[in-house]
Write an enzyme that holds these catalytic residues in place. Structure first.
Site, mmCIF file in Angstrom:
data_model
loop_
_atom_site.group_PDB
_atom_site.id
_atom_site.type_symbol
_atom_site.label_atom_id
_atom_site.label_comp_id
_atom_site.label_asym_id
_atom_site.label_seq_id
_atom_site.Cartn_x
_atom_site.Cartn_y
_atom_site.Cartn_z
ATOM 1 C CD GLU A 58 44.194 29.248 32.469
ATOM 2 O OE1 GLU A 58 45.239 29.801 32.069
ATOM 3 O OE2 GLU A 58 44.152 28.540 33.508
ATOM 4 C CG HIS A 109 41.106 39.162 40.683
ATOM 5 N ND1 HIS A 109 42.269 39.031 39.949
ATOM 6 C CD2 HIS A 109 40.248 39.859 39.894
ATOM 7 C CE1 HIS A 109 42.115 39.624 38.767
ATOM 8 N NE2 HIS A 109 40.883 40.135 38.717
ATOM 9 C CE1 TYR A 147 40.903 42.959 31.157
ATOM 10 C CE2 TYR A 147 42.528 42.998 32.914
ATOM 11 C CZ TYR A 147 41.412 42.454 32.335
ATOM 12 O OH TYR A 147 40.795 41.390 32.932
ATOM 13 C CE1 TYR A 192 45.273 22.678 36.778
ATOM 14 C CE2 TYR A 192 45.907 22.850 39.086
ATOM 15 C CZ TYR A 192 45.379 22.121 38.039
ATOM 16 O OH TYR A 192 44.968 20.828 38.250
ATOM 17 C CD GLN A 248 36.778 42.038 40.746
ATOM 18 O OE1 GLN A 248 37.247 41.071 41.325
ATOM 19 N NE2 GLN A 248 37.344 42.535 39.652
#
Length: 387
Positions: free
Chosen positions: A251, A151, A272, A261, A91
C-alpha cells in the site's frame, strides 16, 4: 542493453520494450526523461538508509549495525564509532539515519534500530552528536512497547515544524481469529502505527490521541502492517507512507492524524502459501481509510521519496518507491493537487533489491541496493539524466 521502460498503468501494469544487445548498455528511456544508472560507491553490506550532511558527506547505515561515511565519492574504510548495539537477526538491525533539520548548528543525528530486549527486540530511536566522524553523547529518546522479531518499521522523517514521524510495524502479530481485536487495531500499544514526536522524543500536546483513555498519546495513525517508506511532500506537507502487504496488497497511504488504515480487517492481500487463503473481511469498511495506491502482486515496497530537484524537471512532485521483491523503482505521477495517484511508471528493474530511495543535494536520484543473502557487497547507484 538499452531498455525502454514505459509504465502507463494505474493498475500497476507496464510494458517493457528491449532494444538490441548492441545498444548502449546503461541508457534507459522513460515517458519524460532518459537516464543512466551510475555507480556512486560500492562495498557496502546491506545498506539500509542514506542521508547527506551540509558539507556534502553521505551517511549510510548498514543493517548489521554499522554507520558509514561516503566522502568525495569514496567509502571510508572504518565505520563510525558510537553506534549502539543492535539486534541483528532476521529483519532486525540498524535502520534509518536522519540528520536533524538544524544539523549545521546542533550536529544531531538520529538512528533507528532494532534494540535488544531480553531474547527479543523492539524499535528504538537514539540521538547523538556527529563530529570528527564519530557519534558521541548518544541518548535513547524512544523505544516502542511492542517486542518481537520482525515488522520493525523504523523509517523516520522530520516535517517543517520541528516534529518527527516514526513508523513501527505490527511485529508480525498473527492475523487470525477476531481481526478487530488485532494489536494493530488497538491504540493502547505500538503495533502497526505512525508516531509523531518532538525532536527530543516527547509528545506534542496536539496529537490526536492525547487524553483519549488508554490510547498512547504519541500515536498519529494506526492499522498498519509493515511500514517501509515514509516521506513528506515538499509542496503540500502531506505525509506519505508505504507498507508491505502479505502475499499481495502493498500500500501507499496518505497519512492523516487519528485515521485507521485498516490492517488486518481490510486489505488486498492473501495468506502466504500456495492456497492464498483470505485474510480480510473485505477491501473496505466504514471508518477505515483505503490506500491511495496498491501493488498486486507485491513489490515489497521499500524506501519512499518525493522528487523536487532540477535534474528531472518533469518528475517534480512525483512519488518514487523502491521494491525489494520487485527489484524495481516505481514512479507515481500525482494529480494537480498532489493527492491522488494518476499513473504508475516503472523506471528500472533487475538491478537488485532497492532498499532506499533518496534525492541527493545535486538533484540526482540515489538508490541503495541490497542482496537477499545479506552477505554480498552491494552498491549505491544514482539516476542521472541522459541526452
Amino acid at each position: 542493453m538499452r531498455r525502454y521502460l514505459f509504465g502507463f498503468a494505474a493498475a500497476g501494469l507496464f510494458t517493457a520494450i528491449t532494444a538490441p544487445a548492441s545498444a548502449q548498455p546503461d541508457m534507459y528511456y522513460s515517458a519524460h526523461h532518459n537516464y543512466r544508472v551510475v555507480t556512486v560507491t560500492d562495498g557496502l553490506i546491506q545498506p539500509w538508509s542514506m542521508a547527506w550532511l551540509p558539507g556534502g558527506d553521505m551517511l549510510v547505515t548498514e543493517k548489521p549495525g554499522r554507520l558509514r561515511v561516503v566522502r568525495d565519492g569514496e567509502l571510508l574504510p572504518e565505520a563510525v564509532p558510537g553506534v549502539p548495539e543492535v539486534f541483528y537477526r532476521g529483519q532486525g538491525g540498524l535502520f534509518e539515519v536522519v540528520p536533524h533539520p538544524d544539523f549545521a548548528d546542533n550536529r544531531w543525528v538520529y538512528l533507528t534500530f532494532a534494540k535488544p530486549v531480553g531474547d527479543a527486540s523492539t524499535t528504538a530511536v537514539v540521538r547523538g552528536t556527529f563530529e570528527n566522524d564519530e557519534l558521541t553523547n548518544v541518548v535513547e529518546i524512544f523505544a516502542a512497547q511492542s517486542a518481537g522479531f520482525g515488522h520493525y518499521g523504523g523509517k523516520l522523517v522530520f516535517d517543517g515544524n520541528g516534529y518527527m514521524y516514526l513508523v513501527v510495524g505490527d511485529r508480525m502479530a498473527p492475523a487470525v481469529g477476531d481481526l478487530p481485536a488485532h494489536p494493530a487495531q488497538d491504540t493502547s500499544n505500538h503495533n502497526g502505527v505512525v508516531l509523531r514526536l518532538r525532536d527530543d522524543g516527547s509528545v506534542p500536546d496536539d496529537n490526536p490521541f492525547v487524553g483519549s483513555g488508554d490510547a498512547l498519546p504519541e500515536i498519529w495513525s494506526f492499522g498498519h502492517r509493515s511500514p517501509q517508506g515514509l516521506a513528506i511532500h515538499p509542496e503540500t506537507g502531506d505525509l506519505w507512507e508505504t507498507e508491505h502487504g502479505p502475499q499481495g496488497g502493498d500500500e501507499l497511504n496518505r497519512i492523516e492524524p487519528g485515521v485507521n488504515y485498516g490492517w488486518p480487517v481490510v486489505g488486498y492481500g492473501v495468506n502466504y502459501g500456495a492456497t492464498g487463503s483470505p485474510i480480510h473481511v473485505g477491501i473496505g469498511q466504514e471508518g477505515m481509510r483505503a490506500p491511495a495506491h496498491i501493488w498486486v502482486p507485491s513489490i515489497a515496497a521499500s524506501g519512499l521519496m518525493i522528487y523536487s530537484g532540477g535534474q528531472f524537471p518533469m518528475w517534480r512532485g512525483s512519488i518514487f518507491a523502491g521494491g525489494l521483491a520487485g527489484e524495481q523503482l516505481a514512479r507515481l505521477h500525482l494529480s494537480d493537487d498532489y493527492r491522488e495517484v494518476i499513473v504508475e511508471e516503472t523506471l528500472a528493474y533487475d538491478m537488485g533489491r532497492i532498499r532506499d530511495v533518496r534525492q541527493g543535494p545535486d538533484g540526482y536520484i540515489y538508490l541503495a541496493i541490497s542482496d537477499r543473502s545479506g552477505e554480498e557487497e552491494t552498491p549505491i547507484v544514482r539516476l542521472e539524466p541522459a541526452e
